[in-house]
Write a protein that holds these residues in place. Structure first.
Motif, PDB file in Angstrom:
ATOM      1  N   PHE A  72     -74.617-151.081 -30.985  1.00  0.00           N
ATOM      2  CA  PHE A  72     -74.817-151.882 -29.782  1.00  0.00           C
ATOM      3  C   PHE A  72     -75.834-151.220 -28.854  1.00  0.00           C
ATOM      4  O   PHE A  72     -75.912-149.998 -28.755  1.00  0.00           O
ATOM      5  CB  PHE A  72     -73.503-152.042 -29.006  1.00  0.00           C
ATOM      6  CG  PHE A  72     -72.387-152.644 -29.806  1.00  0.00           C
ATOM      7  CD1 PHE A  72     -72.433-153.964 -30.202  1.00  0.00           C
ATOM      8  CD2 PHE A  72     -71.280-151.884 -30.159  1.00  0.00           C
ATOM      9  CE1 PHE A  72     -71.405-154.526 -30.948  1.00  0.00           C
ATOM     10  CE2 PHE A  72     -70.248-152.434 -30.881  1.00  0.00           C
ATOM     11  CZ  PHE A  72     -70.311-153.759 -31.285  1.00  0.00           C
ATOM     12  N   GLY A  73     -76.580-152.048 -28.151  1.00  0.00           N
ATOM     13  CA  GLY A  73     -77.480-151.568 -27.114  1.00  0.00           C
ATOM     14  C   GLY A  73     -77.449-152.521 -25.943  1.00  0.00           C
ATOM     15  O   GLY A  73     -76.743-153.542 -25.956  1.00  0.00           O
TER      16      GLY A  73
ATOM     17  N   ASN B 208     -73.150-144.597 -27.851  1.00  0.00           N
ATOM     18  CA  ASN B 208     -72.986-143.322 -28.548  1.00  0.00           C
ATOM     19  C   ASN B 208     -71.555-143.131 -29.034  1.00  0.00           C
ATOM     20  O   ASN B 208     -71.081-142.011 -29.178  1.00  0.00           O
ATOM     21  CB  ASN B 208     -73.413-142.147 -27.658  1.00  0.00           C
ATOM     22  CG  ASN B 208     -72.595-142.058 -26.386  1.00  0.00           C
ATOM     23  OD1 ASN B 208     -71.706-142.874 -26.153  1.00  0.00           O
ATOM     24  ND2 ASN B 208     -72.878-141.070 -25.562  1.00  0.00           N
ATOM     25  N   PHE B 209     -70.882-144.255 -29.311  1.00  0.00           N
ATOM     26  CA  PHE B 209     -69.492-144.205 -29.743  1.00  0.00           C
ATOM     27  C   PHE B 209     -69.292-144.563 -31.215  1.00  0.00           C
ATOM     28  O   PHE B 209     -68.321-144.135 -31.830  1.00  0.00           O
ATOM     29  CB  PHE B 209     -68.642-145.159 -28.903  1.00  0.00           C
ATOM     30  CG  PHE B 209     -68.724-144.885 -27.434  1.00  0.00           C
ATOM     31  CD1 PHE B 209     -68.212-143.724 -26.897  1.00  0.00           C
ATOM     32  CD2 PHE B 209     -69.330-145.786 -26.583  1.00  0.00           C
ATOM     33  CE1 PHE B 209     -68.291-143.460 -25.547  1.00  0.00           C
ATOM     34  CE2 PHE B 209     -69.416-145.539 -25.224  1.00  0.00           C
ATOM     35  CZ  PHE B 209     -68.899-144.374 -24.700  1.00  0.00           C
ATOM     36  N   GLU B 210     -70.198-145.354 -31.798  1.00  0.00           N
ATOM     37  CA  GLU B 210     -69.937-145.892 -33.132  1.00  0.00           C
ATOM     38  C   GLU B 210     -71.219-146.470 -33.714  1.00  0.00           C
ATOM     39  O   GLU B 210     -72.199-146.705 -33.000  1.00  0.00           O
ATOM     40  CB  GLU B 210     -68.882-146.999 -33.044  1.00  0.00           C
ATOM     41  CG  GLU B 210     -69.320-148.166 -32.172  1.00  0.00           C
ATOM     42  CD  GLU B 210     -68.196-149.101 -31.808  1.00  0.00           C
ATOM     43  OE1 GLU B 210     -67.155-149.091 -32.495  1.00  0.00           O
ATOM     44  OE2 GLU B 210     -68.340-149.848 -30.821  1.00  0.00           O
ATOM     45  N   PHE B 211     -71.188-146.713 -35.038  1.00  0.00           N
ATOM     46  CA  PHE B 211     -72.292-147.408 -35.686  1.00  0.00           C
ATOM     47  C   PHE B 211     -71.839-147.910 -37.049  1.00  0.00           C
ATOM     48  O   PHE B 211     -70.781-147.526 -37.554  1.00  0.00           O
ATOM     49  CB  PHE B 211     -73.536-146.513 -35.815  1.00  0.00           C
ATOM     50  CG  PHE B 211     -73.328-145.247 -36.609  1.00  0.00           C
ATOM     51  CD1 PHE B 211     -73.511-145.232 -37.983  1.00  0.00           C
ATOM     52  CD2 PHE B 211     -72.952-144.061 -35.982  1.00  0.00           C
ATOM     53  CE1 PHE B 211     -73.323-144.070 -38.720  1.00  0.00           C
ATOM     54  CE2 PHE B 211     -72.765-142.897 -36.699  1.00  0.00           C
ATOM     55  CZ  PHE B 211     -72.957-142.899 -38.072  1.00  0.00           C
ATOM     56  N   TRP B 212     -72.653-148.786 -37.623  1.00  0.00           N
ATOM     57  CA  TRP B 212     -72.419-149.319 -38.960  1.00  0.00           C
ATOM     58  C   TRP B 212     -73.604-148.972 -39.858  1.00  0.00           C
ATOM     59  O   TRP B 212     -74.743-148.861 -39.387  1.00  0.00           O
ATOM     60  CB  TRP B 212     -72.289-150.840 -38.940  1.00  0.00           C
ATOM     61  CG  TRP B 212     -71.029-151.391 -38.366  1.00  0.00           C
ATOM     62  CD1 TRP B 212     -69.961-151.897 -39.044  1.00  0.00           C
ATOM     63  CD2 TRP B 212     -70.711-151.564 -36.979  1.00  0.00           C
ATOM     64  NE1 TRP B 212     -69.000-152.362 -38.181  1.00  0.00           N
ATOM     65  CE2 TRP B 212     -69.440-152.158 -36.893  1.00  0.00           C
ATOM     66  CE3 TRP B 212     -71.388-151.256 -35.786  1.00  0.00           C
ATOM     67  CZ2 TRP B 212     -68.828-152.467 -35.680  1.00  0.00           C
ATOM     68  CZ3 TRP B 212     -70.783-151.544 -34.576  1.00  0.00           C
ATOM     69  CH2 TRP B 212     -69.521-152.142 -34.532  1.00  0.00           C
ATOM     70  N   ASP B 213     -73.326-148.843 -41.149  1.00  0.00           N
ATOM     71  CA  ASP B 213     -74.375-148.747 -42.159  1.00  0.00           C
ATOM     72  C   ASP B 213     -74.337-150.031 -42.970  1.00  0.00           C
ATOM     73  O   ASP B 213     -73.308-150.378 -43.552  1.00  0.00           O
ATOM     74  CB  ASP B 213     -74.137-147.532 -43.057  1.00  0.00           C
ATOM     75  CG  ASP B 213     -75.207-147.381 -44.141  1.00  0.00           C
ATOM     76  OD1 ASP B 213     -76.239-148.068 -44.064  1.00  0.00           O
ATOM     77  OD2 ASP B 213     -74.997-146.569 -45.068  1.00  0.00           O
ATOM     78  N   LEU B 214     -75.438-150.771 -42.962  1.00  0.00           N
ATOM     79  CA  LEU B 214     -75.551-151.989 -43.757  1.00  0.00           C
ATOM     80  C   LEU B 214     -76.777-151.876 -44.635  1.00  0.00           C
ATOM     81  O   LEU B 214     -77.883-151.658 -44.144  1.00  0.00           O
ATOM     82  CB  LEU B 214     -75.666-153.221 -42.850  1.00  0.00           C
ATOM     83  CG  LEU B 214     -75.903-154.553 -43.572  1.00  0.00           C
ATOM     84  CD1 LEU B 214     -74.732-154.889 -44.498  1.00  0.00           C
ATOM     85  CD2 LEU B 214     -76.123-155.672 -42.559  1.00  0.00           C
ATOM     86  N   ASP B 215     -76.595-152.023 -45.944  1.00  0.00           N
ATOM     87  CA  ASP B 215     -77.685-151.921 -46.906  1.00  0.00           C
ATOM     88  C   ASP B 215     -77.862-153.261 -47.619  1.00  0.00           C
ATOM     89  O   ASP B 215     -76.892-153.857 -48.090  1.00  0.00           O
ATOM     90  CB  ASP B 215     -77.389-150.830 -47.943  1.00  0.00           C
ATOM     91  CG  ASP B 215     -77.126-149.480 -47.301  1.00  0.00           C
ATOM     92  OD1 ASP B 215     -77.803-149.162 -46.316  1.00  0.00           O
ATOM     93  OD2 ASP B 215     -76.222-148.766 -47.775  1.00  0.00           O
TER      94      ASP B 215
ATOM     95  N   PHE C  54     -82.517-150.467 -22.773  1.00  0.00           N
ATOM     96  CA  PHE C  54     -82.314-149.485 -21.721  1.00  0.00           C
ATOM     97  C   PHE C  54     -81.156-148.535 -22.024  1.00  0.00           C
ATOM     98  O   PHE C  54     -80.882-147.633 -21.240  1.00  0.00           O
ATOM     99  CB  PHE C  54     -82.051-150.189 -20.383  1.00  0.00           C
ATOM    100  CG  PHE C  54     -83.241-150.944 -19.868  1.00  0.00           C
ATOM    101  CD1 PHE C  54     -84.262-150.292 -19.198  1.00  0.00           C
ATOM    102  CD2 PHE C  54     -83.342-152.296 -20.069  1.00  0.00           C
ATOM    103  CE1 PHE C  54     -85.358-150.987 -18.732  1.00  0.00           C
ATOM    104  CE2 PHE C  54     -84.435-153.010 -19.612  1.00  0.00           C
ATOM    105  CZ  PHE C  54     -85.447-152.350 -18.933  1.00  0.00           C
ATOM    106  N   GLY C  55     -80.489-148.720 -23.138  1.00  0.00           N
ATOM    107  CA  GLY C  55     -79.391-147.834 -23.481  1.00  0.00           C
ATOM    108  C   GLY C  55     -78.803-148.184 -24.833  1.00  0.00           C
ATOM    109  O   GLY C  55     -78.891-149.325 -25.290  1.00  0.00           O
ATOM    110  N   ILE C  56     -78.189-147.176 -25.488  1.00  0.00           N
ATOM    111  CA  ILE C  56     -77.624-147.321 -26.830  1.00  0.00           C
ATOM    112  C   ILE C  56     -76.206-146.753 -26.826  1.00  0.00           C
ATOM    113  O   ILE C  56     -75.949-145.718 -26.210  1.00  0.00           O
ATOM    114  CB  ILE C  56     -78.474-146.569 -27.879  1.00  0.00           C
ATOM    115  CG1 ILE C  56     -79.949-146.965 -27.786  1.00  0.00           C
ATOM    116  CG2 ILE C  56     -77.908-146.813 -29.281  1.00  0.00           C
ATOM    117  CD1 ILE C  56     -80.244-148.409 -28.088  1.00  0.00           C
TER     118      ILE C  56
END
Length: 382
Positions: A280-281, A202-209, A198-200
């Motif tokens: 995060f969501g 919009n402050f941060e994120f990670w890249d994992l490969d 219901f929501g995500i």
């Protein structure tokens, strides 16, 4: 520690110091067991410098240092004591132990192949909000690993399980809006998500490969604004951007620790390469009685979240909304709020009337006649 002497280092071919501007290797160098070398100037490696024992240290109390060249140097033990940061223009590897003493290791975020590489489960020590990898790090080994990564002078670790490190995993943290990323060719629309979400954030994120399935543990702090997503950590989820569906997918929550201001969450197992970025969501709406409060405001004219929306507020005309900045200064007040506030100050104390408020976290208090006052956090992102 401040080392200035080279001990037991074997030079097979020439090096150049370039008028003390850089240590430039274009031959074959090896640090032997118990050997130590301290770099107080930049390092350029165009030769072989990857079969080392002993210790290599980077030291400078006044200036930044840079490692560049055509070939990756690989050290046995490495320590970093560079107050104004160690910049990598080529990857650098460590096979036994690495210590952060002062400064960050900065890698170019638009060149994922340039990273600080922890080889054969090499551990590290000393990471904190002033000492971490600002960019990409990799791990190769057989143990669980926590990436010492961060951004904006904040360490924000990410942990993977041991199997994921076998084929080398790569990670970085980005303190920026996934809707407008600076180092990716596409946007990650936080309004596009799959079932059970219901929501995500919009402050941060990670890249994992990585190409091996793993559970992933993400961390948050008070700048993550988790209260804008959930008021119960059981509703928090790890989510990943699926590039084929162009939407965020629920990656689960198998456990959380901490509180709304500081903590961590572990996902269900997934293959990192199937998702471009993760963050995060929430699996629930934040509802205050008959009201739905949207706690993200992005007054940039794109028609999305341009004002602070309280869905259902029209049913309660006898309301009063007050908004405060992080220092407790009131920046907005309106009786009979009508979803019209677009991040403009009304003028209190040091805040000039009519001025656009800066990006950041604010606190709202909503009073409705006959009901308990409601309060929480919102975030302005321009």
């Amino acid at each position: 520690m401040n080392k200035i002497i080279v001990i037991a280092i074997w030079f097979i071919a020439p090096i150049t110091l370039s008028a003390q501007q850089a240590f430039h290797n274009f031959g074959d160098i090896q640090i032997h067991d118990q050997g130590q070398i301290g770099f107080h100037i930049d390092v350029i490696n165009d030769g072989a410098f990857d079969n080392n024992l002993g210790l290599a240290g980077f030291y400078n109390a006044d200036q930044s240092l840079t490692v560049s060249g055509d070939n990756r140097p690989v050290f046995h033990d490495m320590e970093i004591d560079v107050a104004n940061d160690l910049n990598l223009e080529i990857a650098v590897g460590v096979t036994n132990f690495q210590e952060f003493i002062a400064g960050r290791v900065i890698t170019p975020r638009d060149r994922r192949g340039v990273s600080l590489d922890f080889i054969n489960d090499a551990p590290y020590l000393g990471a904190n909000d002033d000492r971490y990898v600002d960019g990409y790090a990799t791990i190769n080994g057989l143990l669980d690993f926590t990436f010492p990564i961060g951004d904006d002078f904040r360490l924000r670790p990410m942990r993977i399980e041991n199997a994921a490190a076998v084929n080398t995993a790569r990670g970085a943290y980005f303190f920026e809006d996934p809707n407008n990323p600076n180092f990716f060719p596409t946007q990650f629309d936080t309004n596009s998500f799959g079932e059970l979400l219901f929501g995500i954030s919009n402050f941060e994120f990670w890249d994992l490969d990585g190409d091996v399935s793993t559970r992933v543990t993400l961390t948050w702090d008070d700048n993550s604004n988790i209260p804008t997503l959930v008021d119960d950590l059981d509703d928090l989820r790890v989510v990943g951007w699926d590039p084929n569906l162009n939407q965020w997918i629920n990656l689960g929550n198998v456990g959380t620790t901490g509180d709304l201001d500081n903590g961590e969450i572990t996902s269900e197992a997934f293959i990192p390469n199937n998702y471009t970025v993760i963050t995060f969501g929430t699996s629930s709406l934040i509802l205050d009685g008959d009201l739905e409060i949207f706690t993200a405001v992005s007054p940039n004219g794109d028609g999305l979240n341009d004002t602070f929306i309280i869905q259902g507020i029209a049913q309660f005309p006898n309301n009063e909304l007050s908004i405060f900045n992080r220092w407790g200064v009131m920046v907005y007040n309106k009786k009979g709020y009508d979803n019209s506030w677009a991040g403009i100050s009304e003028g209190r104390a040091t805040i000039a009337k009519g001025e656009e408020l800066p990006v950041g976290t604010y606190y709202y208090v909503l009073k409705i006649e006959g009901q308990k006052d409601q309060a929480g956090y919102l975030y302005i992102n321009r």
